[in-house]
Design a protein around this motif. Sequence first.
Motif, short mmCIF file in Angstrom:
data_model
loop_
_atom_site.label_atom_id
_atom_site.label_comp_id
_atom_site.label_asym_id
_atom_site.label_seq_id
_atom_site.Cartn_x
_atom_site.Cartn_y
_atom_site.Cartn_z
N LYS A 1 0.90 -1.28 0.16
CA LYS A 1 0.12 -0.07 0.24
C LYS A 1 1.06 1.26 -0.09
CE LYS A 1 -3.63 2.44 2.52
NZ LYS A 1 -4.25 2.40 3.71
N ASP A 2 0.45 2.21 -0.70
CA ASP A 2 1.14 3.60 -0.74
C ASP A 2 0.73 4.13 0.85
OD1 ASP A 2 2.40 6.05 -0.94
OD2 ASP A 2 1.06 6.61 -2.80
N THR A 3 1.67 3.96 1.59
CA THR A 3 1.44 4.75 3.00
C THR A 3 2.42 5.94 3.18
OG1 THR A 3 3.40 3.60 3.78
CG2 THR A 3 1.40 2.21 3.91
N ARG A 4 2.87 6.52 2.10
CA ARG A 4 3.53 7.78 2.32
C ARG A 4 2.60 8.87 3.15
NH1 ARG A 4 4.89 9.63 -3.39
NH2 ARG A 4 2.75 8.64 -3.62
N THR A 5 3.27 9.53 4.11
CA THR A 5 2.75 10.85 4.87
C THR A 5 2.75 11.91 3.83
OG1 THR A 5 4.77 11.34 5.71
CG2 THR A 5 3.53 9.66 7.20
N ARG A 6 1.97 12.92 4.19
CA ARG A 6 2.05 14.36 3.22
C ARG A 6 3.51 14.80 3.25
NH1 ARG A 6 -2.44 16.86 6.31
NH2 ARG A 6 -4.19 15.59 5.23
N LYS A 7 4.06 14.67 4.64
CA LYS A 7 5.76 15.02 4.72
C LYS A 7 6.69 14.46 3.87
CE LYS A 7 4.96 17.28 9.29
NZ LYS A 7 5.22 17.09 10.66
N GLN A 8 6.23 13.00 3.74
CA GLN A 8 7.17 12.06 3.14
C GLN A 8 6.97 12.47 1.36
OE1 GLN A 8 5.79 8.42 4.44
NE2 GLN A 8 8.11 7.69 4.81
N LYS A 9 5.66 12.91 1.18
CA LYS A 9 5.51 13.19 -0.33
C LYS A 9 6.20 14.41 -0.58
CE LYS A 9 1.24 10.66 -0.99
NZ LYS A 9 -0.13 10.76 -1.25
N ARG A 10 6.20 15.20 0.37
CA ARG A 10 6.70 16.44 0.19
C ARG A 10 8.51 16.50 -0.24
NH1 ARG A 10 5.65 19.46 4.64
NH2 ARG A 10 3.44 19.46 4.10
N ALA A 11 8.91 15.77 0.86
CA ALA A 11 10.47 15.47 1.04
C ALA A 11 10.77 14.74 -0.36
CB ALA A 11 10.63 14.86 2.19
N LEU A 12 10.10 13.90 -0.67
CA LEU A 12 10.53 12.82 -1.99
C LEU A 12 10.46 13.98 -3.17
CD1 LEU A 12 11.27 10.28 -3.19
CD2 LEU A 12 8.71 9.81 -3.24
N ARG A 13 9.35 14.97 -3.30
CA ARG A 13 9.38 15.70 -4.63
C ARG A 13 10.57 16.64 -4.43
NH1 ARG A 13 6.01 17.05 -8.57
NH2 ARG A 13 4.44 15.38 -7.88
N GLU A 14 10.94 17.28 -3.36
CA GLU A 14 11.97 18.06 -2.99
C GLU A 14 13.42 17.50 -3.54
OE1 GLU A 14 11.94 19.86 0.78
OE2 GLU A 14 9.80 20.66 0.70
N LEU A 15 13.40 16.17 -3.07
CA LEU A 15 14.58 15.49 -3.32
C LEU A 15 14.68 15.34 -4.85
CD1 LEU A 15 17.30 14.14 -2.32
CD2 LEU A 15 15.82 12.07 -1.80
N LEU A 16 13.73 14.76 -5.34
CA LEU A 16 13.73 14.47 -6.89
C LEU A 16 13.94 15.61 -7.78
CD1 LEU A 16 10.60 11.83 -7.22
CD2 LEU A 16 13.22 11.42 -7.31
N SER A 17 13.45 16.61 -7.22
CA SER A 17 13.69 17.92 -7.87
C SER A 17 15.23 18.34 -7.95
CB SER A 17 13.11 19.13 -7.41
OG SER A 17 11.48 18.86 -7.54
N ILE A 18 15.97 18.27 -6.75
CA ILE A 18 17.34 18.39 -6.67
C ILE A 18 18.00 17.50 -7.48
CG2 ILE A 18 19.21 18.23 -4.77
CD1 ILE A 18 17.06 19.28 -2.98
N LEU A 19 17.87 16.24 -7.52
CA LEU A 19 18.43 15.05 -8.15
C LEU A 19 18.32 15.33 -9.67
CD1 LEU A 19 17.93 11.98 -6.03
CD2 LEU A 19 19.95 13.29 -6.28
N ARG A 20 17.23 15.87 -10.04
CA ARG A 20 16.89 16.03 -11.67
C ARG A 20 17.71 17.11 -12.13
NH1 ARG A 20 15.59 13.42 -15.28
NH2 ARG A 20 13.81 14.82 -16.29
N GLU A 21 17.79 18.13 -11.25
CA GLU A 21 18.69 19.21 -11.64
C GLU A 21 20.27 18.52 -11.89
OE1 GLU A 21 18.76 22.98 -9.56
OE2 GLU A 21 16.59 22.69 -9.29
N LYS A 22 20.65 17.87 -10.87
CA LYS A 22 21.95 17.32 -10.85
C LYS A 22 22.10 16.15 -12.11
CE LYS A 22 25.14 15.71 -7.12
NZ LYS A 22 25.06 15.52 -5.85
N TYR A 23 21.09 15.47 -12.40
CA TYR A 23 21.21 14.31 -13.12
C TYR A 23 19.97 14.55 -14.36
CZ TYR A 23 24.17 12.42 -9.36
OH TYR A 23 24.91 12.14 -8.43
N PRO A 24 19.90 15.46 -14.95
CA PRO A 24 18.69 15.84 -15.91
C PRO A 24 18.42 14.75 -16.83
CG PRO A 24 20.54 17.24 -16.70
CD PRO A 24 21.18 16.47 -15.46
N GLN A 25 19.26 13.90 -17.30
CA GLN A 25 19.00 12.77 -18.32
C GLN A 25 18.30 11.71 -17.54
OE1 GLN A 25 22.00 13.72 -16.91
NE2 GLN A 25 22.94 11.87 -16.28
N ALA A 26 18.32 11.63 -16.24
CA ALA A 26 17.94 10.52 -15.51
C ALA A 26 16.55 10.31 -15.53
CB ALA A 26 18.49 10.36 -14.04
#
Length: 149
Positions: free
Chosen positions: A85-110
């Motif tokens: 089950k997708d059990t992510r909390t709101r805080k986990q969803k927010r943190a995951l989106r922020e981390l992914l944005s940072i990583l996409r800037e760093k690795y735009p082809q990924a």
Amino acid sequence: MREIKHIVIHCTATVAGKKFTAKDIDLWHKERGWKGIGYHYVIGLDGTIEEGRPEYKIGAHVKGHNRNSIGIVYVGGLNKRLSPKDTRTRKQKRALRELLSILREKYPQARILGHRDFSTDINKNGIIEPFEFIKACPCFDARKEYCNL
């Protein structure tokens, strides 16, 4: 320097609401005979982002794809009956989106994918369907949810 082709999202496959840390996961992975935590980042229930394995090191999270990927795991992924089950909390969803944005800037082809997206297309129709998943992890469609990042 590693060429990062995938950013892979995982779940810990633990019951919703149970707190675990990168230190716990490091211990679990060492108990399995690994060198240490296989993920590069861990997202706790409260949205805390912990570093696991350093990014410059090859992870241990998707067999056959570790050399060119970054692994992120969120704590949870199972309901009280131990079903996926997708059990992510709101805080986990927010943190995951922020981390992914940072990583996409760093690795735009990924490409951002879930662990389950590395399953085999058994019926060869070009789509990895739920009955073909080797794992439900991360218990949501990461590719679809983060396709616009």
